[in-house]
Design a protein around this motif. Sequence first.
Motif, short mmCIF file in Angstrom:
data_model
loop_
_atom_site.label_atom_id
_atom_site.label_comp_id
_atom_site.label_asym_id
_atom_site.label_seq_id
_atom_site.Cartn_x
_atom_site.Cartn_y
_atom_site.Cartn_z
N MET A 1 0.85 -1.17 0.00
CA MET A 1 0.00 0.00 0.00
C MET A 1 0.89 1.23 0.00
N PRO A 2 0.48 2.23 -0.73
CA PRO A 2 1.25 3.47 -0.70
C PRO A 2 1.17 4.13 0.68
N ARG A 3 2.15 4.94 0.93
CA ARG A 3 2.19 5.70 2.17
C ARG A 3 2.09 7.18 1.81
N SER A 4 1.58 7.97 2.74
CA SER A 4 1.52 9.40 2.48
C SER A 4 1.74 10.17 3.76
N GLY A 5 2.59 11.19 3.67
CA GLY A 5 2.84 12.04 4.82
C GLY A 5 3.63 11.36 5.91
N GLU A 6 3.62 11.99 7.05
CA GLU A 6 4.31 11.47 8.22
C GLU A 6 3.39 10.52 8.98
N PRO A 7 3.96 9.50 9.64
CA PRO A 7 3.11 8.66 10.49
C PRO A 7 2.43 9.53 11.55
N ARG A 8 1.14 9.25 11.77
CA ARG A 8 0.38 9.99 12.76
C ARG A 8 -0.63 9.06 13.40
N PRO A 9 -1.12 9.40 14.58
CA PRO A 9 -2.14 8.56 15.21
C PRO A 9 -3.40 8.52 14.34
N ARG A 10 -3.88 7.31 14.08
CA ARG A 10 -5.08 7.16 13.25
C ARG A 10 -5.98 6.10 13.84
N ALA A 11 -7.27 6.32 13.68
CA ALA A 11 -8.25 5.31 14.07
C ALA A 11 -8.09 4.12 13.13
N LEU A 12 -8.35 2.93 13.64
CA LEU A 12 -8.22 1.74 12.80
C LEU A 12 -9.12 1.80 11.57
N ALA A 13 -10.27 2.46 11.70
CA ALA A 13 -11.18 2.59 10.56
C ALA A 13 -10.56 3.41 9.43
N GLU A 14 -9.52 4.17 9.72
CA GLU A 14 -8.80 4.92 8.68
C GLU A 14 -7.66 4.10 8.08
N VAL A 15 -7.29 3.02 8.75
CA VAL A 15 -6.13 2.23 8.33
C VAL A 15 -6.55 1.08 7.42
N VAL A 16 -7.75 0.56 7.58
CA VAL A 16 -8.24 -0.52 6.70
C VAL A 16 -9.50 -0.07 5.98
N ARG A 17 -9.72 -0.65 4.81
CA ARG A 17 -10.90 -0.34 4.00
C ARG A 17 -11.72 -1.62 3.85
N LEU A 18 -12.89 -1.63 4.48
CA LEU A 18 -13.76 -2.81 4.44
C LEU A 18 -14.48 -2.91 3.10
N PRO A 19 -14.83 -4.14 2.69
CA PRO A 19 -15.57 -4.32 1.43
C PRO A 19 -17.05 -4.03 1.62
N ARG A 20 -17.46 -2.82 1.35
CA ARG A 20 -18.83 -2.37 1.65
C ARG A 20 -19.91 -3.19 0.96
N ARG A 21 -19.64 -3.73 -0.21
CA ARG A 21 -20.68 -4.48 -0.92
C ARG A 21 -20.71 -5.97 -0.57
N SER A 22 -19.82 -6.38 0.29
CA SER A 22 -19.77 -7.79 0.68
C SER A 22 -20.83 -8.10 1.73
N PRO A 23 -21.40 -9.31 1.69
CA PRO A 23 -22.32 -9.70 2.76
C PRO A 23 -21.62 -9.81 4.11
N LEU A 24 -20.29 -9.84 4.11
CA LEU A 24 -19.53 -9.89 5.37
C LEU A 24 -19.38 -8.52 6.02
N TYR A 25 -19.72 -7.46 5.28
CA TYR A 25 -19.47 -6.11 5.77
C TYR A 25 -20.01 -5.85 7.19
N PRO A 26 -21.25 -6.18 7.50
CA PRO A 26 -21.74 -5.87 8.86
C PRO A 26 -20.90 -6.53 9.96
N GLU A 27 -20.52 -7.78 9.75
CA GLU A 27 -19.74 -8.48 10.77
C GLU A 27 -18.32 -7.91 10.85
N LEU A 28 -17.73 -7.60 9.69
CA LEU A 28 -16.40 -7.00 9.68
C LEU A 28 -16.42 -5.62 10.34
N ALA A 29 -17.45 -4.83 10.06
CA ALA A 29 -17.56 -3.49 10.65
C ALA A 29 -17.72 -3.58 12.17
N ARG A 30 -18.48 -4.54 12.63
CA ARG A 30 -18.67 -4.73 14.07
C ARG A 30 -17.34 -5.07 14.74
#
Length: 191
Positions: free
Chosen positions: A1-30
Amino acid sequence: MPRSGEPRPRALAEVVRLPRRSPLYPELARALAAAGRLHALRSDLEPVPVRATATTRQSGCYRSREGDPVDLRVSRLHGRVALSFLHELGHLVDHQHGWELGPELRARAVVPSRAPAGSGRSRRRYFDSPREVWARAYAQTVLARSGDPALLAELASLQAAGDAFVWPERDFAPLAHAVEDVLGRLLAVAA
Protein backbone atom coordinates in the motif's frame (compact mmCIF):
# COMPACT_ATOMS: atom_id res chain seq x y z
CA MET A 1 0.00 0.00 0.00
CA PRO A 2 1.25 3.47 -0.70
CA ARG A 3 2.19 5.70 2.17
CA SER A 4 1.52 9.40 2.48
CA GLY A 5 2.84 12.04 4.82
CA GLU A 6 4.31 11.47 8.22
CA PRO A 7 3.11 8.66 10.49
CA ARG A 8 0.38 9.99 12.76
CA PRO A 9 -2.14 8.56 15.21
CA ARG A 10 -5.08 7.16 13.25
CA ALA A 11 -8.25 5.31 14.07
CA LEU A 12 -8.22 1.74 12.80
CA ALA A 13 -11.18 2.59 10.56
CA GLU A 14 -8.80 4.92 8.68
CA VAL A 15 -6.13 2.23 8.33
CA VAL A 16 -8.24 -0.52 6.70
CA ARG A 17 -10.90 -0.34 4.00
CA LEU A 18 -13.76 -2.81 4.44
CA PRO A 19 -15.57 -4.32 1.43
CA ARG A 20 -18.83 -2.37 1.65
CA ARG A 21 -20.68 -4.48 -0.92
CA SER A 22 -19.77 -7.79 0.68
CA PRO A 23 -22.32 -9.70 2.76
CA LEU A 24 -19.53 -9.89 5.37
CA TYR A 25 -19.47 -6.11 5.77
CA PRO A 26 -21.74 -5.87 8.86
CA GLU A 27 -19.74 -8.48 10.77
CA LEU A 28 -16.40 -7.00 9.68
CA ALA A 29 -17.56 -3.49 10.65
CA ARG A 30 -18.67 -4.73 14.07
CA ALA A 31 -15.27 -6.36 14.66
CA LEU A 32 -13.34 -3.31 13.41
CA ALA A 33 -15.37 -1.03 15.70
CA ALA A 34 -14.53 -3.29 18.66
CA ALA A 35 -10.81 -3.16 17.85
CA GLY A 36 -11.01 0.58 17.34
CA ARG A 37 -12.37 1.02 20.85
CA LEU A 38 -9.24 -0.66 22.23
CA HIS A 39 -6.51 1.18 20.35
CA ALA A 40 -5.36 3.42 17.50
CA LEU A 41 -2.36 2.95 15.24
CA ARG A 42 0.44 5.33 14.38
CA SER A 43 0.65 5.01 10.62
CA ASP A 44 1.29 6.68 7.29
CA LEU A 45 -0.45 3.93 5.28
CA GLU A 46 -3.14 4.50 2.75
CA PRO A 47 -6.14 2.31 3.74
CA VAL A 48 -5.32 -1.40 3.44
CA PRO A 49 -8.15 -3.26 1.66
CA VAL A 50 -9.99 -6.14 3.29
CA ARG A 51 -11.14 -8.69 0.73
CA ALA A 52 -13.79 -11.36 1.17
CA THR A 53 -12.80 -14.68 -0.41
CA ALA A 54 -14.40 -18.07 -0.98
CA THR A 55 -11.37 -20.17 -0.16
CA THR A 56 -11.74 -23.31 1.92
CA ARG A 57 -7.99 -23.65 2.44
CA GLN A 58 -7.68 -20.91 5.07
CA SER A 59 -10.04 -18.70 7.02
CA GLY A 60 -7.91 -15.59 6.56
CA CYS A 61 -4.63 -14.22 5.29
CA TYR A 62 -2.54 -11.09 5.79
CA ARG A 63 -0.41 -10.32 2.74
CA SER A 64 2.53 -7.95 2.51
CA ARG A 65 5.15 -7.26 -0.11
CA GLU A 66 8.53 -5.59 0.36
CA GLY A 67 7.64 -4.45 3.86
CA ASP A 68 4.28 -2.93 2.97
CA PRO A 69 0.79 -4.38 3.52
CA VAL A 70 -1.08 -5.57 0.42
CA ASP A 71 -4.41 -6.69 1.90
CA LEU A 72 -6.24 -8.70 4.53
CA ARG A 73 -8.34 -11.59 3.27
CA VAL A 74 -11.22 -13.28 5.08
CA SER A 75 -13.05 -16.35 3.79
CA ARG A 76 -16.82 -16.22 3.92
CA LEU A 77 -16.89 -20.04 3.98
CA HIS A 78 -15.54 -20.46 7.51
CA GLY A 79 -17.67 -20.02 10.61
CA ARG A 80 -15.43 -17.48 12.30
CA VAL A 81 -15.45 -14.31 10.19
CA ALA A 82 -14.91 -11.81 13.02
CA LEU A 83 -12.19 -13.90 14.66
CA SER A 84 -10.40 -14.45 11.34
CA PHE A 85 -10.57 -10.76 10.42
CA LEU A 86 -9.28 -9.69 13.83
CA HIS A 87 -6.49 -12.29 13.62
CA GLU A 88 -5.33 -10.81 10.30
CA LEU A 89 -5.74 -7.27 11.67
CA GLY A 90 -3.50 -8.39 14.54
CA HIS A 91 -0.85 -9.35 11.99
CA LEU A 92 -1.16 -5.91 10.35
CA VAL A 93 -0.76 -4.15 13.71
CA ASP A 94 2.22 -6.35 14.59
CA HIS A 95 3.81 -5.76 11.17
CA GLN A 96 3.48 -1.99 11.62
CA HIS A 97 5.45 -2.37 14.86
CA GLY A 98 8.30 -4.35 13.34
CA TRP A 99 6.91 -7.75 14.37
CA GLU A 100 7.83 -6.93 17.99
CA LEU A 101 4.41 -7.39 19.62
CA GLY A 102 4.48 -11.20 19.76
CA PRO A 103 7.82 -11.34 21.58
CA GLU A 104 6.66 -8.51 23.87
CA LEU A 105 3.47 -10.42 24.67
CA ARG A 106 5.45 -13.58 25.48
CA ALA A 107 7.69 -11.57 27.79
CA ARG A 108 4.61 -10.40 29.72
CA ALA A 109 2.63 -13.65 30.01
CA VAL A 110 2.82 -17.41 29.98
CA VAL A 111 1.17 -18.57 26.78
CA PRO A 112 -0.46 -22.00 26.95
CA SER A 113 -0.08 -23.85 23.64
CA ARG A 114 -3.23 -24.34 21.59
CA ALA A 115 -1.55 -26.35 18.83
CA PRO A 116 -4.02 -29.00 17.70
CA ALA A 117 -3.47 -32.49 19.12
CA GLY A 118 -1.36 -34.64 16.85
CA SER A 119 0.32 -31.63 15.23
CA GLY A 120 3.74 -32.31 13.82
CA ARG A 121 6.75 -30.40 15.06
CA SER A 122 6.69 -27.80 12.25
CA ARG A 123 2.93 -27.21 12.65
CA ARG A 124 3.34 -26.84 16.41
CA ARG A 125 6.30 -24.45 15.93
CA TYR A 126 4.20 -22.33 13.52
CA PHE A 127 1.12 -22.39 15.75
CA ASP A 128 3.13 -21.40 18.83
CA SER A 129 5.29 -18.79 17.06
CA PRO A 130 5.25 -15.26 18.52
CA ARG A 131 3.48 -13.85 15.45
CA GLU A 132 0.68 -16.40 15.52
CA VAL A 133 0.27 -16.24 19.29
CA TRP A 134 0.04 -12.44 19.10
CA ALA A 135 -2.56 -12.53 16.31
CA ARG A 136 -4.73 -15.10 18.10
CA ALA A 137 -4.43 -13.37 21.48
CA TYR A 138 -5.17 -9.97 19.91
CA ALA A 139 -8.27 -11.30 18.14
CA GLN A 140 -9.59 -13.01 21.26
CA THR A 141 -8.93 -9.94 23.42
CA VAL A 142 -10.87 -7.71 21.02
CA LEU A 143 -13.80 -10.14 21.03
CA ALA A 144 -13.70 -10.54 24.83
CA ARG A 145 -13.53 -6.79 25.49
CA SER A 146 -15.96 -5.79 22.74
CA GLY A 147 -19.12 -5.53 24.85
CA ASP A 148 -20.91 -6.50 21.62
CA PRO A 149 -23.44 -9.32 22.22
CA ALA A 150 -22.89 -10.87 18.76
CA LEU A 151 -19.09 -10.88 19.10
CA LEU A 152 -19.25 -12.20 22.66
CA ALA A 153 -21.60 -14.97 21.50
CA GLU A 154 -19.19 -15.89 18.72
CA LEU A 155 -16.33 -16.14 21.22
CA ALA A 156 -18.40 -18.20 23.66
CA SER A 157 -19.40 -20.56 20.84
CA LEU A 158 -15.78 -21.03 19.74
CA GLN A 159 -14.67 -21.66 23.32
CA ALA A 160 -17.48 -24.16 23.90
CA ALA A 161 -16.46 -26.01 20.74
CA GLY A 162 -12.83 -26.16 21.90
CA ASP A 163 -11.68 -24.27 18.79
CA ALA A 164 -7.86 -24.33 18.63
CA PHE A 165 -7.78 -20.65 17.65
CA VAL A 166 -9.06 -19.47 21.03
CA TRP A 167 -8.06 -20.23 24.59
CA PRO A 168 -10.57 -21.38 27.20
CA GLU A 169 -11.69 -18.46 29.34
CA ARG A 170 -9.85 -19.71 32.44
CA ASP A 171 -6.52 -19.85 30.55
CA PHE A 172 -7.02 -16.61 28.71
CA ALA A 173 -7.48 -14.00 31.46
CA PRO A 174 -3.74 -13.43 32.14
CA LEU A 175 -3.02 -13.36 28.42
CA ALA A 176 -5.78 -10.79 27.83
CA HIS A 177 -4.25 -8.53 30.48
CA ALA A 178 -0.87 -8.83 28.74
CA VAL A 179 -2.44 -7.94 25.37
CA GLU A 180 -4.10 -4.91 26.97
CA ASP A 181 -0.72 -3.85 28.41
CA VAL A 182 0.84 -4.06 24.94
CA LEU A 183 -2.10 -2.16 23.43
CA GLY A 184 -1.77 0.45 26.18
CA ARG A 185 1.81 0.99 25.08
CA LEU A 186 0.61 1.37 21.50
CA LEU A 187 -1.89 4.01 22.59
CA ALA A 188 0.87 5.91 24.39
CA VAL A 189 3.07 5.73 21.28
CA ALA A 190 0.19 6.68 18.95
CA ALA A 191 -0.70 9.79 20.95
